[in-house]
Design an enzyme around this catalytic site. Structure first.
Site, PDB file in Angstrom:
ATOM      1  N   THR A  44      27.212 -23.535  23.921  1.00  0.00           N
ATOM      2  CA  THR A  44      28.226 -23.037  25.222  1.00  0.00           C
ATOM      3  C   THR A  44      28.630 -21.826  24.625  1.00  0.00           C
ATOM      4  O   THR A  44      29.064 -20.799  25.422  1.00  0.00           O
ATOM      5  CB  THR A  44      29.037 -24.122  25.723  1.00  0.00           C
ATOM      6  OG1 THR A  44      28.151 -25.172  26.074  1.00  0.00           O
ATOM      7  CG2 THR A  44      29.997 -23.641  26.309  1.00  0.00           C
ATOM      8  N   TYR A  58      26.791 -24.362  33.566  1.00  0.00           N
ATOM      9  CA  TYR A  58      26.456 -22.935  33.168  1.00  0.00           C
ATOM     10  C   TYR A  58      25.200 -23.154  32.371  1.00  0.00           C
ATOM     11  O   TYR A  58      24.857 -23.983  32.422  1.00  0.00           O
ATOM     12  CB  TYR A  58      27.650 -22.645  32.284  1.00  0.00           C
ATOM     13  CG  TYR A  58      28.000 -23.341  31.361  1.00  0.00           C
ATOM     14  CD1 TYR A  58      29.005 -24.269  31.406  1.00  0.00           C
ATOM     15  CD2 TYR A  58      27.467 -23.720  29.904  1.00  0.00           C
ATOM     16  CE1 TYR A  58      29.294 -25.425  30.383  1.00  0.00           C
ATOM     17  CE2 TYR A  58      27.493 -24.434  28.933  1.00  0.00           C
ATOM     18  CZ  TYR A  58      28.694 -25.362  29.179  1.00  0.00           C
ATOM     19  OH  TYR A  58      28.758 -26.302  28.234  1.00  0.00           O
ATOM     20  N   SER A  91      21.957 -27.240  22.120  1.00  0.00           N
ATOM     21  CA  SER A  91      21.832 -27.938  20.982  1.00  0.00           C
ATOM     22  C   SER A  91      21.260 -29.402  21.125  1.00  0.00           C
ATOM     23  O   SER A  91      21.030 -30.200  20.298  1.00  0.00           O
ATOM     24  CB  SER A  91      23.245 -28.168  20.018  1.00  0.00           C
ATOM     25  OG  SER A  91      23.981 -28.967  20.651  1.00  0.00           O
ATOM     26  N   THR A 124      27.849 -27.830  21.136  1.00  0.00           N
ATOM     27  CA  THR A 124      28.797 -28.999  20.664  1.00  0.00           C
ATOM     28  C   THR A 124      27.925 -30.299  20.809  1.00  0.00           C
ATOM     29  O   THR A 124      28.394 -31.311  20.258  1.00  0.00           O
ATOM     30  CB  THR A 124      29.885 -29.014  21.428  1.00  0.00           C
ATOM     31  OG1 THR A 124      29.506 -29.055  22.915  1.00  0.00           O
ATOM     32  CG2 THR A 124      30.823 -27.874  21.568  1.00  0.00           C
ATOM     33  N   ASP A 125      26.726 -30.452  21.448  1.00  0.00           N
ATOM     34  CA  ASP A 125      26.278 -31.779  21.668  1.00  0.00           C
ATOM     35  C   ASP A 125      25.727 -32.273  20.526  1.00  0.00           C
ATOM     36  O   ASP A 125      25.934 -33.380  20.282  1.00  0.00           O
ATOM     37  CB  ASP A 125      25.106 -31.599  22.624  1.00  0.00           C
ATOM     38  CG  ASP A 125      25.515 -31.486  23.913  1.00  0.00           C
ATOM     39  OD1 ASP A 125      24.710 -31.157  24.954  1.00  0.00           O
ATOM     40  OD2 ASP A 125      26.736 -31.420  24.390  1.00  0.00           O
ATOM     41  N   LYS A 197      31.905 -35.744  18.588  1.00  0.00           N
ATOM     42  CA  LYS A 197      32.472 -35.285  19.923  1.00  0.00           C
ATOM     43  C   LYS A 197      32.908 -36.561  20.979  1.00  0.00           C
ATOM     44  O   LYS A 197      32.086 -37.419  20.982  1.00  0.00           O
ATOM     45  CB  LYS A 197      31.410 -34.650  20.490  1.00  0.00           C
ATOM     46  CG  LYS A 197      31.447 -33.725  21.972  1.00  0.00           C
ATOM     47  CD  LYS A 197      30.436 -33.183  22.475  1.00  0.00           C
ATOM     48  CE  LYS A 197      30.732 -32.644  23.818  1.00  0.00           C
ATOM     49  NZ  LYS A 197      29.420 -31.535  24.355  1.00  0.00           N
ATOM     50  N   GLU A 318      27.914 -59.631   9.881  1.00  0.00           N
ATOM     51  CA  GLU A 318      27.256 -60.291  11.128  1.00  0.00           C
ATOM     52  C   GLU A 318      25.918 -60.707  10.650  1.00  0.00           C
ATOM     53  O   GLU A 318      25.050 -61.141  11.577  1.00  0.00           O
ATOM     54  CB  GLU A 318      27.266 -59.282  12.079  1.00  0.00           C
ATOM     55  CG  GLU A 318      28.626 -59.429  12.727  1.00  0.00           C
ATOM     56  CD  GLU A 318      29.057 -60.389  13.431  1.00  0.00           C
ATOM     57  OE1 GLU A 318      30.305 -60.552  13.698  1.00  0.00           O
ATOM     58  OE2 GLU A 318      28.144 -61.064  14.036  1.00  0.00           O
TER      59      GLU A 318
HETATM   60  N1  DGL Z   1      24.145 -27.716  25.833  1.00  0.00           N
HETATM   61  C1  DGL Z   1      24.864 -28.035  25.308  1.00  0.00           C
HETATM   62  C2  DGL Z   1      24.646 -27.554  23.890  1.00  0.00           C
HETATM   63  O1  DGL Z   1      24.486 -26.569  23.695  1.00  0.00           O
HETATM   64  C3  DGL Z   1      26.432 -27.433  25.917  1.00  0.00           C
HETATM   65  C4  DGL Z   1      27.629 -27.815  25.233  1.00  0.00           C
HETATM   66  C5  DGL Z   1      28.330 -27.074  24.226  1.00  0.00           C
HETATM   67  O2  DGL Z   1      27.583 -26.332  23.603  1.00  0.00           O
HETATM   68  O3  DGL Z   1      29.627 -26.940  24.271  1.00  0.00           O
HETATM   69  O4  DGL Z   1      25.309 -28.293  23.039  1.00  0.00           O
END
Ligand code: DGL
Length: 361
Positions: A44, A58, A91, A124-125, A197, A318
């Site tokens: 992103t 987006y 990602s 971020t993923d 995250k 457990e």
């Molecule tokens: N498609 C997600 C990624 O590339 C978008 C999320 C992001 O980068 O914040 O991880």
């Protein structure tokens, strides 16, 4: 030469020397800026939306590294930066092959005397996973900082530029040396091992909920308050330099009514390790335990983790791990336990040695 002419010549010579010296001092008085490489992978932070109010829906991974750098001219005040477009992906498509390419490139660059630190821009993923993988395989104490954005570059109050600025000044900072791979998001500094995250879209998504962030970036300065107690980077025992692939390790997710179908499918597909992200303290449903035992008898290493995300998965809590010969994930979440087990399996399948690694890293 008349006296007057000689005096003028001497004055002119002094003036030239004075200017030259002050220029030299000026050059010397310019603070030496650390050399920071920015490796761009997409996400992103490199995303674009249809309008300035598009913060979801987006397109990620469209803006190149040179434009990311050009969008933040302030970078030149904190480091001497160069950019490299390693990949251009969203990602969710990150994988073991990309990781090996990225990690080998990072190690080559960090071995150079003219590279003082590295920033990796990333979606971020899976940012936390790439950060932890690098935390275990980077062979240097030099700073490596991962950074992303929760809003695309075209959005109102996009967080990418300030996140990138913060990440670069952190990577250029002597305070970041030897701290392991770091994540710089939302003015905060996190350890790769513990950050995750926590929100699908808000700016404060990246948190180290219970074990605590390492510090902040404020007023163009990093402030550290703690360090990770676990081994990382140059102290880690893993070496990917000659690896072409990584062992297949998959995750089965625990839930009410869970059965062994997914587990059996992973094992049939050749998984060398399974992370069982169980409910609670890594509990095993009685319908699944026989399939886990059968998988282990075929040589598959089983790690008991938890879907909960915080806290220690206690050995012999457990389940009777000693009797089952299972490993427990300690405080690693399932996606990070997968990374450590993958790297552990490049060295051994001995479960006692692997358990040692889960208590060390
Ligand atoms: N498609 C997600 C990624 O590339 C978008 C999320 C992001 O980068 O914040 O991880």
């Amino acid at each position: 030469m008349t006296t007057q002419l000689f005096q003028r010549f001497t004055l002119a010579l002094c003036a030239v020397l004075l200017v030259g010296t002050s220029a030299a001092y000026a050059e010397d008085s310019k603070p030496h800026l650390a050399n920071v490489m920015i490796l761009a992978t997409g996400g992103t932070i490199a995303g674009t939306g249809a309008s300035s109010t598009t913060t979801v829906g987006y397109t990620a991974a469209t803006v190149g590294v040179e434009r990311l750098i050009a969008a933040v001219p302030e970078l030149a005040k904190v480091a001497s930066v160069k950019g490299e477009q390693v990949f251009q992906i969203a990602s969710e498509n990150m994988n073991n092959d990309y990781w090996l390419v990225l990690a080998k490139r990072v190690n080559v660059l960090l071995a150079r005397a003219d590279v003082d630190g590295i920033v990796i821009t990333h979606g971020t993923d899976t940012l936390e996973e790439t950060a932890y993988f690098l935390d275990l395989v980077v062979k240097s104490r030099k700073p490596v900082v991962l950074v992303g954005a929760m809003r695309p570059s075209t959005a109102l109050s996009a967080d990418g530029p300030i996140n990138l600025y913060n990440a670069v000044l952190l990577a250029a900072s002597a305070d970041a040396v030897g701290k392991g791979v770091l994540v710089a998001m939302n003015d905060q500094i996190h350890a790769a091992r513990d950050v995750t995250k926590t929100n699908t879209s808000t700016l404060d998504s990246f948190k180290t909920t219970e074990l605590g962030l390492l510090g902040y970036i404020q007023g163009s300065k990093p402030f550290f308050y703690r360090t990770s107690s676990r081994k990382h980077t140059a102290e880690a025992e893993f070496d990917i330099s000659n690896l072409a692939t990584l062992p297949q390790v998959d995750i089965v997710y625990g839930y009410a009514n869970m059965g062994p179908v997914a587990l059996d499918a992973f094992v049939a597909a050749g998984a060398k390790g399974i992370i069982h992200a169980g409910v609670g303290d890594g509990s095993l449903a009685s319908r699944v335990t026989p399939a886990l035992i059968s998988a282990h008898k075929k040589g598959v290493v089983i790690v008991r983790a938890s879907r909960v995300g915080q806290g220690i998965v206690a050995r012999n809590g457990e389940a009777n791990d000693d009797e089952l010969d299972f490993v427990v994930s300690d405080t690693l979440n399932a996606q990070k336990a997968r990374i450590l087990l993958m790297l552990a399996l490049t060295k051994t399948s001995n479960t006692k040695d692997i358990q040692r690694m889960f208590y060390l890293y």
